[in-house]
Write a protein that holds these residues in place. Structure first.
Motif, PDB file in Angstrom:
ATOM      1  N   ASN A   1       0.833  -1.208   0.000  1.00  0.00           N
ATOM      2  CA  ASN A   1       0.000   0.000   0.000  1.00  0.00           C
ATOM      3  C   ASN A   1       0.873   1.266   0.000  1.00  0.00           C
ATOM      4  O   ASN A   1       1.737   1.441   0.849  1.00  0.00           O
ATOM      5  CB  ASN A   1      -0.894  -0.023   1.244  1.00  0.00           C
ATOM      6  CG  ASN A   1      -1.901   1.116   1.241  1.00  0.00           C
ATOM      7  OD1 ASN A   1      -1.971   1.876   0.257  1.00  0.00           O
ATOM      8  ND2 ASN A   1      -2.656   1.235   2.324  1.00  0.00           N
ATOM      9  N   LYS A   2       0.623   2.117  -0.964  1.00  0.00           N
ATOM     10  CA  LYS A   2       1.417   3.346  -1.075  1.00  0.00           C
ATOM     11  C   LYS A   2       1.149   4.288   0.086  1.00  0.00           C
ATOM     12  O   LYS A   2       2.061   4.907   0.637  1.00  0.00           O
ATOM     13  CB  LYS A   2       1.071   4.064  -2.396  1.00  0.00           C
ATOM     14  CG  LYS A   2       2.151   5.021  -2.853  1.00  0.00           C
ATOM     15  CD  LYS A   2       1.844   5.508  -4.265  1.00  0.00           C
ATOM     16  CE  LYS A   2       3.082   5.481  -5.132  1.00  0.00           C
ATOM     17  NZ  LYS A   2       2.761   5.416  -6.573  1.00  0.00           N
TER      18      LYS A   2
ATOM     19  N   THR B   1       2.615  -0.302  -4.489  1.00  0.00           N
ATOM     20  CA  THR B   1       4.016   0.127  -4.503  1.00  0.00           C
ATOM     21  C   THR B   1       4.927  -0.970  -3.967  1.00  0.00           C
ATOM     22  O   THR B   1       4.503  -1.837  -3.206  1.00  0.00           O
ATOM     23  CB  THR B   1       4.208   1.382  -3.629  1.00  0.00           C
ATOM     24  OG1 THR B   1       5.598   1.710  -3.653  1.00  0.00           O
ATOM     25  CG2 THR B   1       3.794   1.117  -2.191  1.00  0.00           C
TER      26      THR B   1
ATOM     27  N   GLU C   1       7.810   0.185  -2.724  1.00  0.00           N
ATOM     28  CA  GLU C   1       8.657   1.114  -1.990  1.00  0.00           C
ATOM     29  C   GLU C   1       9.135   0.544  -0.665  1.00  0.00           C
ATOM     30  O   GLU C   1      10.309   0.625  -0.307  1.00  0.00           O
ATOM     31  CB  GLU C   1       7.804   2.375  -1.726  1.00  0.00           C
ATOM     32  CG  GLU C   1       8.573   3.552  -1.224  1.00  0.00           C
ATOM     33  CD  GLU C   1       7.580   4.670  -0.839  1.00  0.00           C
ATOM     34  OE1 GLU C   1       6.494   4.740  -1.448  1.00  0.00           O
ATOM     35  OE2 GLU C   1       7.891   5.427   0.091  1.00  0.00           O
ATOM     36  N   TRP C   2       8.202  -0.060   0.096  1.00  0.00           N
ATOM     37  CA  TRP C   2       8.541  -0.581   1.439  1.00  0.00           C
ATOM     38  C   TRP C   2       9.553  -1.711   1.332  1.00  0.00           C
ATOM     39  O   TRP C   2      10.436  -1.845   2.163  1.00  0.00           O
ATOM     40  CB  TRP C   2       7.284  -1.017   2.182  1.00  0.00           C
ATOM     41  CG  TRP C   2       6.172   0.011   2.107  1.00  0.00           C
ATOM     42  CD1 TRP C   2       4.903  -0.189   1.681  1.00  0.00           C
ATOM     43  CD2 TRP C   2       6.270   1.395   2.455  1.00  0.00           C
ATOM     44  NE1 TRP C   2       4.177   0.963   1.727  1.00  0.00           N
ATOM     45  CE2 TRP C   2       4.988   1.971   2.201  1.00  0.00           C
ATOM     46  CE3 TRP C   2       7.284   2.239   2.937  1.00  0.00           C
ATOM     47  CZ2 TRP C   2       4.701   3.308   2.428  1.00  0.00           C
ATOM     48  CZ3 TRP C   2       7.001   3.563   3.159  1.00  0.00           C
ATOM     49  CH2 TRP C   2       5.722   4.086   2.907  1.00  0.00           C
TER      50      TRP C   2
END
Ligand SMILES: Nc1ncnc2c1ncn2[C@@H]1O[C@H](COP(=O)(O)OP(=O)(O)O)[C@@H](O)[C@H]1O
Ligand SMILES: [Mg+2]
Lengths: 359, 261
Positions: free
Chosen positions: B31-32, B43, B45-46
């Protein structure tokens, strides 16, 4: 046959947790002999064989092999090989690798090993099976591979512990002949364990009958069958009539009140004895011609002969005859003197019957 | 018909209860938005920041080293113990099996606290080596559990047959007995590895300051406030353990299928 003693067991005793399994056993095995240990399950056959193979150490006594004391030698240093009851093939190796196992340990050349594998597979009639896995073979085939794996090492003695025990009857009989053929071809000594008296009689040069850890009798199959030395042997080897009797004098025995001429001497006068009479040695005759008379109480047709029970003088006699006497008929029983086997009454169950060991 | 529907419903409910939390975790890890109740788009990203975080990478390294070492050592000890127990008489063997099984059923917290007390009592400094020792301890029963059945199945005559054919006891063991029990040994190793990866409580009590495995790291981080990286890390841990368990089960299945043929 004047063969050398190859193995000598001297005063062997063995106990497990205080239970005496083998008590002061003495036995020798000659070169090239087919010797069978025969006895009921639990009598100590396997234990004796395992002491020869080196898997158990006797508590007392010595084992001499080819003149050397091997009592404490581990199995991997003994010149004999074992065929186990449950085959014990190495399941993760091919048949050829199984057979090569012992030779590889002895660091034989590859050419030698390949030759031996081929020879052994041919000997047990499984020529094309080298690349198969043990699991894909039938029980009888696996047992033959176990034998092949043992004999490529050229042992002087092959130990076999009920090798045919897990096979069905037909296969077992085929394998019996196969084993005799193998033994003759290889010219080595076989020590064979079985509880099947027919198997022992068919295959052996010499039979050692055991019970409760004691040797009951050692002798040729004929001798064991025809001249059992005590009631246990008589009873274990085939069917027989075993009757308490009195030795009146030399060559005359009183059985159930009637005097039967016999051929045995030296038991003394009016001494209690056991007599053994095989069912096929009893002749059924007219009542007036018999030594005793009785009445037929049962009759079964067995193919080759009739099996009859005859009640005479208070004992039910088992009789095998090719002539039929119907149930209820009165018959005379007659036995030829040399068909009556007289045995000394044992003083106890465990008494060792064999005094002189007539191998 | 009704029964069938009820059955299906029942299964769905169980799966929902068991896996819904994990599903939430997995979804959140992608989750973004940092919010826990708003979907801000997909995402990775994490996951990326996870692999850039040195602390977490150290914890991962420690976890793997401990899992690997403790599994190897437990496999060696457990296999040797199984062989010893297998050659015992029936009564002492049953007693020994019971004794080795109890720690598996024991609550982790009891095992963890008692191990910690033991280390403290003998003045053993808590740290990497105490965690390793603890993991070896709780892993041994799992190895025994998977080696023992294989040993029981092997024909004990094959060892004697190898001796009979001239092999020394050592050679007989490594050429004949070991290949036979190998599948059990490997399963035992993998099970031990998984159990070690999976453990939090025992590690928590036996680690000193400064030593962190992934699970203790996640715990420490979430106490400070939950960062989405931790969702990603937990997801990875869950997936690895799940994968390992699936592999172990499939191995055991195919082995028992082969046996029963
Ligand atoms: N390893 C052992 N431990 C304890 N008792 C044993 C062991 N091996 C054999 N026995 C006992 O010794 C007796 C003889 O066994 P065994 O030699 O195997 O008999 P057989 O081969 O004639 O059937 C049996 O009563 C058996 O229970
Ligand atoms: Mg036996």
């Amino acid at each position: 046959m004047v063969n050398n003693k190859l193995i000598d067991l001297i005063n062997i005793s063995k106990s497990y947790n205080g239970n005496v399994i083998i008590d002061d056993l003495n036995l020798y095995v000659r070169e090239n002999e087919f010797l069978t240990f025969l006895g009921p399950s639990g009598c100590g056959k396997t234990t004796t064989l395992r002491m020869i193979g080196g898997f158990e150490t006797p508590d007392q006594g010595k084992i001499i092999f080819d003149g050397k004391d091997i009592t404490k030698l581990p199995p991997n240093e003994r010149q004999l090989n074992t065929v186990f009851q449950k085959y014990a093939l190495f399941t993760h190796m091919t048949i050829a690798e199984n057979i090569a196992f012992g030779l590889k340990i002895k660091k034989k050349s590859k050419a030698y090993i390949d030759d031996k594998i081929k020879y052994a597979l041919k000997l047990v009639n499984l020529e094309d099976y080298g690349n198969r896995m043990p699991d894909s073979l039938s029980g009888g085939q696996q047992q033959r591979i176990a034998i092949a794996r043992a004999i490529v090492n050229e042992p002087k003695v092959l130990l076999l512990d009920e090798p045919l025990g897990a096979l069905d009857l037909k296969l077992r009989q085929d394998m019996q002949y196969e084993l005799i053929r193998l033994k003759n071809e290889l010219g080595i000594t076989f020590i064979y364990v079985t509880h099947d008296q027919e198997e022992a009689l068919t295959m052996s040069d010499t039979i050692m009958v055991m019970n409760k850890g004691y040797i009951q009798q050692i002798g040729t199959p004929e001798k064991i069958y025809n001249e059992p030395e005590n009631a246990f042997v008589a009873d274990f080897i085939g069917e027989s009539n075993i009757i308490g009797a009195t030795m009146v004098r030399d060559r005359l025995v009183n059985i159930l009140g009637a005097n039967f001429p016999c051929v045995d001497e030296g038991f003394g006068e009016n001494k209690p004895v056991d007599v053994v009479i095989r069912p096929e040695d009893i002749d059924l005759v007219a009542p007036e011609d018999g030594i005793i008379t009785g009445r037929v109480t049962s009759l079964i047709f067995k193919g080759v002969h009739y099996e009859m029970d005859v009640m005479a003088n208070g004992y039910e006699w088992l009789v095998h005859s090719t002539d039929l006497s119907p149930v209820g008929s009165e018959v005379g029983l007659k036995v030829d003197p040399f068909d009556i086997q007289i045995m000394k009454k044992p003083e106890s169950d465990d008494e060792e019957a064999v005094v002189n060991n007539e191998q | 018909m009704v029964k069938k529907i009820a059955g299906k419903l029942y299964v769905s409910l169980i799966i929902l209860f068991l896996y819904a939390p994990i599903l939430v975790l997995i979804v959140l890890s992608f989750n973004k938005s940092k919010s826990r109740n708003k979907w801000g788009g997909f995402t990775l990203e994490w996951y990326q920041s996870l692999f850039k975080n040195d602390d977490i990478m150290t914890a991962l390294y420690t976890t793997l080293i401990i899992a690997f070492l403790s599994a190897i050592i437990a496999t060696i000890i457990g296999t040797a113990a199984s062989i010893g127990m297998n050659s015992m008489k029936k009564v002492p063997r049953t007693i020994m099996m019971g004794v080795t099984n109890i720690p598996m059923l024991n609550a982790d917290i009891v095992t963890g606290i008692s191990l910690m007390l033991l280390f403290v009592a003998v003045n053993y400094t808590l740290g990497f080596s105490s965690v390793l020792l603890a993991h070896i301890t709780f892993n041994i029963p799992y190895v025994i559990l998977s080696v023992m059945p294989r040993l029981k199945q092997t024909n004990k005559n094959t060892y004697e047959a190898a001796l009979d054919l001239g092999a020394s006891p050592m050679k007989a063991f490594f050429k004949v007995v070991f290949p036979d029990i190998m599948p059990g040994v490997i399963s035992g190793f993998m099970l031990a590895f998984t159990m070690s990866l999976d453990d939090f409580i025992i590690t928590h009590f036996t680690r000193g300051a400064g030593v962190n495995t992934l699970s203790t790291k996640i715990y420490a981080e979430t106490r400070k406030g939950i960062k989405p990286e931790m969702y990603a890390l937990s997801t990875l841990l869950f997936v690895s353990v799940l994968l390992l368990l699936v592999i172990i089960n499939r191995r055991n299945d195919s082995i028992s299928k082969k046996r029963s043929m």
